[in-house]
Every structure is written in C-alpha cells, then in structure tokens.
Enzyme design. Structure first.
Site, PDB file in Angstrom:
ATOM      1  N   ASP A  17       6.137  -2.220   7.113  1.00  0.00           N
ATOM      2  CA  ASP A  17       5.176  -1.128   7.305  1.00  0.00           C
ATOM      3  C   ASP A  17       5.748  -0.045   8.221  1.00  0.00           C
ATOM      4  O   ASP A  17       6.511  -0.342   9.146  1.00  0.00           O
ATOM      5  CB  ASP A  17       3.882  -1.705   7.918  1.00  0.00           C
ATOM      6  N   ASN A  65      -2.524  -0.475  -2.043  1.00  0.00           N
ATOM      7  CA  ASN A  65      -1.616   0.686  -2.024  1.00  0.00           C
ATOM      8  C   ASN A  65      -1.643   1.458  -3.344  1.00  0.00           C
ATOM      9  O   ASN A  65      -1.354   2.655  -3.387  1.00  0.00           O
ATOM     10  CB  ASN A  65      -0.165   0.265  -1.748  1.00  0.00           C
TER      11      ASN A  65
HETATM   12  C1  IPE Z   1       0.815  -3.241   4.219  1.00  0.00           C
HETATM   13  O1  IPE Z   1       0.896  -1.967   4.755  1.00  0.00           O
HETATM   14  C2  IPE Z   1       1.384  -3.265   2.840  1.00  0.00           C
HETATM   15  C3  IPE Z   1       2.833  -3.155   2.747  1.00  0.00           C
HETATM   16  C4  IPE Z   1       3.663  -3.033   3.757  1.00  0.00           C
HETATM   17  C5  IPE Z   1       3.372  -3.209   1.415  1.00  0.00           C
HETATM   18  P1  IPE Z   1      -0.316  -0.934   4.679  1.00  0.00           P
HETATM   19  O2  IPE Z   1       0.136   0.309   5.318  1.00  0.00           O
HETATM   20  O3  IPE Z   1      -0.810  -0.834   3.281  1.00  0.00           O
HETATM   21  O4  IPE Z   1      -1.442  -1.668   5.543  1.00  0.00           O
HETATM   22  P2  IPE Z   1      -2.687  -1.108   6.295  1.00  0.00           P
HETATM   23  O5  IPE Z   1      -3.377  -0.131   5.376  1.00  0.00           O
HETATM   24  O6  IPE Z   1      -2.197  -0.428   7.548  1.00  0.00           O
HETATM   25  O7  IPE Z   1      -3.516  -2.303   6.636  1.00  0.00           O
HETATM   26  C1  IPE Z   2       4.782   0.751   4.130  1.00  0.00           C
HETATM   27  O1  IPE Z   2       4.813   1.975   4.738  1.00  0.00           O
HETATM   28  C2  IPE Z   2       5.190   0.822   2.682  1.00  0.00           C
HETATM   29  C3  IPE Z   2       4.057   0.753   1.762  1.00  0.00           C
HETATM   30  C4  IPE Z   2       2.860   0.397   2.081  1.00  0.00           C
HETATM   31  C5  IPE Z   2       4.330   1.125   0.391  1.00  0.00           C
HETATM   32  P1  IPE Z   2       3.538   2.929   4.791  1.00  0.00           P
HETATM   33  O2  IPE Z   2       3.603   3.861   3.631  1.00  0.00           O
HETATM   34  O3  IPE Z   2       2.279   2.169   4.894  1.00  0.00           O
HETATM   35  O4  IPE Z   2       3.828   3.705   6.116  1.00  0.00           O
HETATM   36  P2  IPE Z   2       2.776   4.133   7.225  1.00  0.00           P
HETATM   37  O5  IPE Z   2       2.047   2.901   7.651  1.00  0.00           O
HETATM   38  O6  IPE Z   2       1.864   5.133   6.582  1.00  0.00           O
HETATM   39  O7  IPE Z   2       3.610   4.698   8.312  1.00  0.00           O
HETATM   40 MG    MG Z   3       1.210   1.449   6.486  1.00  0.00          MG
END
Ligand code: IPE
Ligand code: IPE
Ligand code: MG
Length: 231
Positions: A17, A65
């Site tokens: 993340d 996502n």
């Molecule tokens: C978790 O990250 C999912 C992945 C890393 C694939 P998110 O960014 O989706 O999680 P939340 O929304 O902060 O809980």
């Molecule tokens: C994790 O990074 C990757 C996916 C969930 C696809 P994020 O896209 O959630 O990155 P942040 O949390 O917005 O920084």
């Molecule tokens: Mg994230």
C-alpha cells in the site's frame, strides 16, 4: 546484507500500500506510483526468496479497488500484463512458480490470458518450493463466501482444516507486512491471518527497501508465538 536469520517465516503476506501517496510526494501521477510499485514488487519478492521465504502472497488489487476510477484501473491492468510477462524471465532465473488468486472472472480477458501465460511458463518450477501468489481482484470475504457456497452445493459440512484447504489461498502466512502506514487488513486473508504476526511499516510501498524488509523479517524472529497457550 548477509542473511543472518535463524527463524524465517515460511509464508509471508505483503500488502503493498502507498503507491498513490508516494507518487503525490514526488509530484507524479497515481498511475506513475503504480508503475513504480509493481516493478518494485518483483525485487522485494526475489529478496524474500533469497532470505529463505518459500511462499510470498502479494495483495495486488482488491475487489474494492475495482471501483476506483476507470483510468487508474485500466493503467493497472496494462501494467500487470507487462509485469506478468516479465515474471517469466525473472522467476525462471530463481526457479519460482506463480499463481493468481481472486475473482479472476471480473478481469478483462487480456489480463486473464497474461496470467495463464505466466502460470503455464513457470509451472515447471512448482516443485522447487518457491511460489509467488498474487491477489488480483482478490477479496477475502468473497473467497470465504465462495468456499461456503461450494460446500453447500456438495452437501458437505466443513471442519476448520477442510475449510482452509478449500480456500483459494490455503496457506496461513506466519507474517503479514503492510506498507503505507495503515494498520488494517483491508479484506486480505481474513481467515488465514488468525495467528499471523502483523508488521506495519509507515514507509510507502515504492520506498520500502530490501533493508526495510530485512528489518521486518528480523522483527518476526523476535516474536513469541503462543497460539493461545502459555509460555
Ligand atoms: C489495500 O490497499 C489493497 C492493496 C494494497 C491491493 P487499499 O489502499 O485499497 O486499502 P484501504 O482502502 O486503505 O483500506
Ligand atoms: C496500493 O497503493 C496499490 C493498490 C491498491 C492498487 P494505493 O493506490 O492504495 O496507494 P495510496 O494508499 O492511495 O497511497
Ligand atoms: Mg491505499
């Protein structure tokens, strides 16, 4: 750095993340953050194998996502097909196989085809003991509901063991690492994580280095795992 670990987790979950925030900090687009992150995943996974980890379970894209803006998701799909093809060269060298878990029928056909191509090409390493699992359109709630419905359809009752074995991810990671500062599972391995050690790093995924990973593995060694018993 030399590998001095005495106790190495057999299976590690990795919640990657922070790509979007990392990009923002570097004046880049969110999609640039995903590009950086997904290539970074390959080197971190290779590093874990070099430390003796056998199974790495990466959370690539959650079912939730998929509701992000179309442009972001389409960019991620495009990246995935490039990276899944690259897996074949990288993981052939270290003799690891790859498996994908998740609601794969929610993905476009070109992404599924690229998954099949890399799974097939690396299948010959399945007995090597090193596997990278990638959760794509993965959600633990969905995985659990699917397993329950399958048991109902078979007219079978389940035990804790048979239920675990029927999940798309039947491994219980000893360690789960989440980068990006959030301290939650976000629908990752809810059943399998019952006794996982949870390691949260404030570093955003593209900035989480091999040294940071070594710190997480060293931290794991210091944990006392009691499984409800007394020590
Ligand atoms: C978790 O990250 C999912 C992945 C890393 C694939 P998110 O960014 O989706 O999680 P939340 O929304 O902060 O809980
Ligand atoms: C994790 O990074 C990757 C996916 C969930 C696809 P994020 O896209 O959630 O990155 P942040 O949390 O917005 O920084
Ligand atoms: Mg994230």
């Amino acid at each position: 750095m030399e590998n001095t670990l005495q106790i190495v987790p057999r299976s590690v979950g990795l919640i990657m993340d922070g790509n979007g925030r990392w990009a923002k900090q570097h004046d880049l687009s969110r999609t640039d953050g995903h590009t950086k992150g997904i290539y970074h995943m390959i080197s971190l996974v290779a590093h874990m194998f070099s430390r003796g980890v056998k199974n790495v379970i990466c959370y690539g894209l959650s079912t939730e996502n998929l509701e992000r803006p179309k442009e972001e998701i389409e960019h991620i799909y495009q990246l995935m097909i490039d990276v899944f093809d690259l897996f074949v060269t990288t993981f052939s060298e270290i003799q690891a196989s790859v498996k994908y878990i998740g609601k794969l029928n929610a993905l476009p056909e070109f992404v599924r085809n690229s998954m099949l191509r890399s799974e097939d090409a690396l299948r010959k390493f399945a007995s090597s003991g090193k596997t990278i699992y990638i959760g794509v359109a993965y959600g633990s709630r969905h995985e659990i509901i699917d397993a329950i419905n399958a048991a109902i359809q078979r007219g079978e009752s389940v035990t804790e063991e048979s239920f675990l074995a029927s999940l798309s991810m039947p491994l219980e990671p000893e360690l789960i690492i989440r980068t990006g500062g959030e301290q939650r599972l976000s629908n990752f391995l809810l059943y399998q994580a019952s006794y996982s050690e949870l390691y949260f790093s404030p570093k955003l995924f593209p900035a989480f280095t091999e040294e940071d990973l070594d710190e997480a593995l060293a931290w794991y060694q210091s944990r006392q795992r009691r499984f409800g018993l007394i020590s």
